[in-house]
Design a protein around this motif. Structure first.
Motif, PDB file in Angstrom:
ATOM      1  N   TYR A 132       0.927  -1.465   0.037  1.00 32.16           N
ATOM      2  CA  TYR A 132      -0.058   0.056   0.073  1.00 32.16           C
ATOM      3  C   TYR A 132       0.829   1.189  -0.117  1.00 32.16           C
ATOM      4  CZ  TYR A 132      -3.149   3.459   1.948  1.00 32.16           C
ATOM      5  OH  TYR A 132      -4.083   4.702   1.743  1.00 32.16           O
ATOM      6  N   GLU A 133       1.853   1.350   0.924  1.00 32.35           N
ATOM      7  CA  GLU A 133       2.573   2.490   0.950  1.00 32.35           C
ATOM      8  C   GLU A 133       3.602   2.698  -0.153  1.00 32.35           C
ATOM      9  OE1 GLU A 133       5.052   1.888   4.564  1.00 32.35           O
ATOM     10  OE2 GLU A 133       3.278   2.619   5.891  1.00 32.35           O
ATOM     11  N   ASN A 134       3.937   1.657  -1.046  1.00 33.66           N
ATOM     12  CA  ASN A 134       4.916   2.034  -1.870  1.00 33.66           C
ATOM     13  C   ASN A 134       4.457   1.766  -3.579  1.00 33.66           C
ATOM     14  OD1 ASN A 134       7.725   2.348  -0.442  1.00 33.66           O
ATOM     15  ND2 ASN A 134       6.723   0.867   0.660  1.00 33.66           N
ATOM     16  N   GLY A 135       3.171   1.127  -3.442  1.00 31.47           N
ATOM     17  CA  GLY A 135       2.629   0.972  -4.750  1.00 31.47           C
ATOM     18  C   GLY A 135       3.206  -0.278  -5.491  1.00 31.47           C
ATOM     19  N   VAL A 136       3.649  -1.267  -4.833  1.00 32.66           N
ATOM     20  CA  VAL A 136       4.199  -2.578  -5.313  1.00 32.66           C
ATOM     21  C   VAL A 136       3.266  -3.598  -5.519  1.00 32.66           C
ATOM     22  CG1 VAL A 136       6.574  -1.241  -4.996  1.00 32.66           C
ATOM     23  CG2 VAL A 136       5.401  -3.312  -3.347  1.00 32.66           C
ATOM     24  N   SER A 137       3.844  -4.492  -6.245  1.00 33.94           N
ATOM     25  CA  SER A 137       3.104  -5.923  -6.225  1.00 33.94           C
ATOM     26  C   SER A 137       3.330  -6.747  -5.107  1.00 33.94           C
ATOM     27  CB  SER A 137       3.424  -6.692  -7.726  1.00 33.94           C
ATOM     28  OG  SER A 137       4.833  -7.098  -7.316  1.00 33.94           O
ATOM     29  N   HIS A 144      11.023  -7.892  -0.584  1.00 35.80           N
ATOM     30  CA  HIS A 144      11.409  -6.613   0.162  1.00 35.80           C
ATOM     31  C   HIS A 144      11.639  -7.396   1.632  1.00 35.80           C
ATOM     32  CE1 HIS A 144      12.508  -2.719   1.953  1.00 35.80           C
ATOM     33  NE2 HIS A 144      11.593  -3.070   2.745  1.00 35.80           N
ATOM     34  N   ILE A 145      10.227  -7.840   2.113  1.00 34.38           N
ATOM     35  CA  ILE A 145      10.252  -8.446   3.515  1.00 34.38           C
ATOM     36  C   ILE A 145      11.509  -9.425   3.634  1.00 34.38           C
ATOM     37  CG2 ILE A 145       8.660  -9.297   5.354  1.00 34.38           C
ATOM     38  CD1 ILE A 145       8.191  -6.510   4.571  1.00 34.38           C
ATOM     39  N   GLN A 146      11.523 -10.186   2.647  1.00 29.96           N
ATOM     40  CA  GLN A 146      12.311 -11.234   2.810  1.00 29.96           C
ATOM     41  C   GLN A 146      13.947 -10.680   3.066  1.00 29.96           C
ATOM     42  OE1 GLN A 146      12.054 -14.819   2.970  1.00 29.96           O
ATOM     43  NE2 GLN A 146       9.880 -14.127   3.499  1.00 29.96           N
ATOM     44  N   SER A 147      13.963  -9.688   2.373  1.00 27.89           N
ATOM     45  CA  SER A 147      15.498  -9.120   2.454  1.00 27.89           C
ATOM     46  C   SER A 147      15.827  -8.442   3.846  1.00 27.89           C
ATOM     47  CB  SER A 147      15.469  -8.134   1.050  1.00 27.89           C
ATOM     48  OG  SER A 147      14.669  -6.916   1.566  1.00 27.89           O
ATOM     49  N   LEU A 148      14.509  -7.771   4.474  1.00 28.94           N
ATOM     50  CA  LEU A 148      14.701  -7.461   5.880  1.00 28.94           C
ATOM     51  C   LEU A 148      14.991  -8.631   6.855  1.00 28.94           C
ATOM     52  CD1 LEU A 148      11.855  -4.866   5.856  1.00 28.94           C
ATOM     53  CD2 LEU A 148      14.284  -4.367   5.482  1.00 28.94           C
ATOM     54  N   LEU A 149      14.308  -9.497   6.524  1.00 30.01           N
ATOM     55  CA  LEU A 149      14.609 -10.840   7.606  1.00 30.01           C
ATOM     56  C   LEU A 149      16.013 -11.313   7.477  1.00 30.01           C
ATOM     57  CD1 LEU A 149      11.343 -12.854   6.972  1.00 30.01           C
ATOM     58  CD2 LEU A 149      11.957 -11.449   8.780  1.00 30.01           C
ATOM     59  N   GLY A 150      16.425 -11.323   6.164  1.00 28.74           N
ATOM     60  CA  GLY A 150      17.756 -11.725   5.953  1.00 28.74           C
ATOM     61  C   GLY A 150      18.784 -10.771   6.598  1.00 28.74           C
ATOM     62  N   GLU A 151      18.619  -9.319   6.183  1.00 26.32           N
ATOM     63  CA  GLU A 151      19.365  -8.467   7.041  1.00 26.32           C
ATOM     64  C   GLU A 151      19.382  -8.641   8.773  1.00 26.32           C
ATOM     65  OE1 GLU A 151      21.785  -6.422   5.523  1.00 26.32           O
ATOM     66  OE2 GLU A 151      21.397  -7.565   3.592  1.00 26.32           O
ATOM     67  N   ASN A 152      18.371  -8.725   9.064  1.00 29.73           N
ATOM     68  CA  ASN A 152      18.277  -9.046  10.411  1.00 29.73           C
ATOM     69  C   ASN A 152      18.836 -10.154  10.970  1.00 29.73           C
ATOM     70  OD1 ASN A 152      16.663  -6.723  12.076  1.00 29.73           O
ATOM     71  ND2 ASN A 152      15.627  -6.938  10.123  1.00 29.73           N
TER      72      ASN A 152
END
Length: 217
Positions: A132-137, A144-152
């Motif tokens: 919703y916030e970024n207008g992406v699929s 993106h969420i998976q990349s955040l999980l990976g970084e953490n």
């Protein structure tokens, strides 16, 4: 805690919650910690059902205000089932704060009450929120969420092998928290709606645990 007979509309997930606490801290000497974590975890599916299924809008407004004020007198305005639930939150938080102050000399009640300021209802999930916030699929948000999980995970693993201001056991518990949360939520909601894999895991770990004792040759 005796909540099930008083809040019969809610899901009873005692075994799943205890399994979660075992995943966080499994050592035998920390049974008291597991009991406390289980009590807290049990409150999660109940509050979901209170907000999403059972409570009226007016009741939920009163309940939210009571939790945010953390004032025991405010429960007088609540319906009976909410009084029981609020006291469960209130008493558990104060019990944990008392034990921590007595045993560790740390006063943590302000942190517990802050964590208890619940805001439920139409809660946005991380992927839907990012879409919703970024207008992406969906695929883009998922990546993106998976990349955040990976970084953490990288940050957690780095702390485990380098110097840290936190005690080693605290770091391990934080890591275990991430592990067991991934088990419960990366493939659906195994806490709120346990699948066969979750049931089998609980059975083989708690009900009929696999023996680890050595046998004589």
């Amino acid at each position: 805690m005796g909540l099930a007979p008083k809040i019969s509309f809610s899901r009873d997930r005692l075994m799943e919650c205890f399994f979660w606490s075992v995943g966080v801290v499994f050592e035998p000497q920390f049974s008291h910690v597991r009991k406390g974590l289980t009590k807290l975890a049990i409150l999660i599916p109940i509050i979901d059902d209170v907000y999403d299924i059972y409570g009226t809008f007016d009741e939920l407004e009163l309940f939210t205000a009571a939790v945010e004020s953390w004032d025991i007198k405010s429960i007088q305005l609540l319906p009976e089932y909410m009084k029981i639930y609020f006291l469960a939150i209130y008493n558990n938080a104060n019990e944990i704060a008392y034990d921590t102050l007595k045993d560790q000399g740390q006063y943590i009640l302000p942190y517990l009450t802050k964590a208890s300021e619940l805001q439920r209802g139409e809660e946005a999930k991380s992927i839907a929120c990012y879409m919703y916030e970024n207008g992406v699929s969906y695929e883009g948000a998922y990546k993106h969420i998976q990349s955040l999980l990976g970084e953490n995970w990288k940050r957690l693993n780095k702390v485990r092998v380098t110097s840290s201001p936190f005690p080693k056991h605290f770091v391990e518990i934080a890591t275990n928290m991430a592990r067991i949360s991934g088990y419960f939520y990366l493939s659906g909601d195994r806490l709120g709606a346990p699948d066969d894999a979750a049931k089998n895991s609980i059975w083989s770990l708690i009900i009929e645990p696999i023996s680890t004792r050595e046998t004589n040759a």
